[in-house]
Motif scaffolding. Structure first.
Motif, mmCIF file in Angstrom:
data_model
loop_
_atom_site.group_PDB
_atom_site.id
_atom_site.type_symbol
_atom_site.label_atom_id
_atom_site.label_comp_id
_atom_site.label_asym_id
_atom_site.label_seq_id
_atom_site.Cartn_x
_atom_site.Cartn_y
_atom_site.Cartn_z
ATOM 1 N N MET A 36 0.547 -0.936 0.136
ATOM 2 C CA MET A 36 0.163 0.089 0.040
ATOM 3 C C MET A 36 0.990 1.384 0.308
ATOM 4 N N CYS A 40 -1.634 3.382 -2.864
ATOM 5 C CA CYS A 40 -2.362 4.119 -2.309
ATOM 6 C C CYS A 40 -2.540 5.707 -2.761
ATOM 7 N N ALA A 42 -3.573 8.598 -2.623
ATOM 8 C CA ALA A 42 -2.876 9.636 -1.911
ATOM 9 C C ALA A 42 -2.095 8.971 -1.050
ATOM 10 N N CYS A 44 -0.899 7.751 1.778
ATOM 11 C CA CYS A 44 -1.472 7.844 3.379
ATOM 12 C C CYS A 44 -0.385 6.665 4.248
ATOM 13 N N TYR A 45 -0.245 5.881 2.800
ATOM 14 C CA TYR A 45 1.324 4.605 4.052
ATOM 15 C C TYR A 45 2.068 4.747 3.267
ATOM 16 N N CYS A 60 -7.236 10.589 2.389
ATOM 17 C CA CYS A 60 -8.386 9.441 2.068
ATOM 18 C C CYS A 60 -8.878 10.000 0.582
ATOM 19 N N GLU A 62 -11.023 7.617 -0.328
ATOM 20 C CA GLU A 62 -12.161 6.837 0.125
ATOM 21 C C GLU A 62 -12.151 6.164 -1.070
ATOM 22 N N CYS A 63 -11.152 5.806 -1.660
ATOM 23 C CA CYS A 63 -11.009 4.609 -2.999
ATOM 24 C C CYS A 63 -11.904 3.717 -2.543
ATOM 25 N N GLY A 64 -11.132 2.613 -1.619
ATOM 26 C CA GLY A 64 -11.445 2.260 -1.073
ATOM 27 C C GLY A 64 -10.088 0.933 -1.673
ATOM 28 N N CYS A 66 -7.429 0.193 -0.727
ATOM 29 C CA CYS A 66 -5.926 -0.478 0.482
ATOM 30 C C CYS A 66 -7.729 -1.577 1.217
ATOM 31 N N TRP A 78 -10.831 -0.417 7.831
ATOM 32 C CA TRP A 78 -11.760 0.214 7.234
ATOM 33 C C TRP A 78 -13.046 0.959 7.451
#
Ligand code: SF4
Length: 92
Positions: A36, A40, A42, A44-45, A60, A62-64, A66, A78
């Protein structure tokens, strides 16, 4: 516009102290989470020096992704942010 410029137009309302994406600390070194860091959209990880992964879901999208990649590993919790929080997409 470049993708970075488009992403910059989005806005976020962060629910302080209530992250909608959480890592199980005992599984923070799982291969799915390590993947990830590069997947990801964005960013975020983040990989730590200890070989583990941390998540900061404030930006985030919110693409889902991960959620799907880590499905079945138990490494990730999540859920969508509570109403009124999370990403505010700007179109046009
Ligand atoms: Fe990143 Fe998408 Fe997961 Fe949000 S839902 S943390 S943007 S991969």
């Amino acid at each position: 516009l470049k993708i970075e410029e488009k992403l910059y137009q989005n806005r976020y309302r962060v629910a302080e102290g209530e992250p909608h994406v959480c890592i199980d600390p005992s599984k923070a070194d799982s291969e799915a989470l390590k993947a990830m860091v590069n997947i990801c959209p964005a960013g975020c990880y983040v990989a730590t020096d200890e070989g583990k992964v941390e998540v900061v879901p404030d930006g985030c999208l919110e693409c889902g992704t991960c959620r799907i990649v880590c499905q079945g590993t138990g490494a990730l919790q999540w859920g969508y942010p509570q109403g009124g929080y999370g990403i505010l997409f700007k179109f046009g």
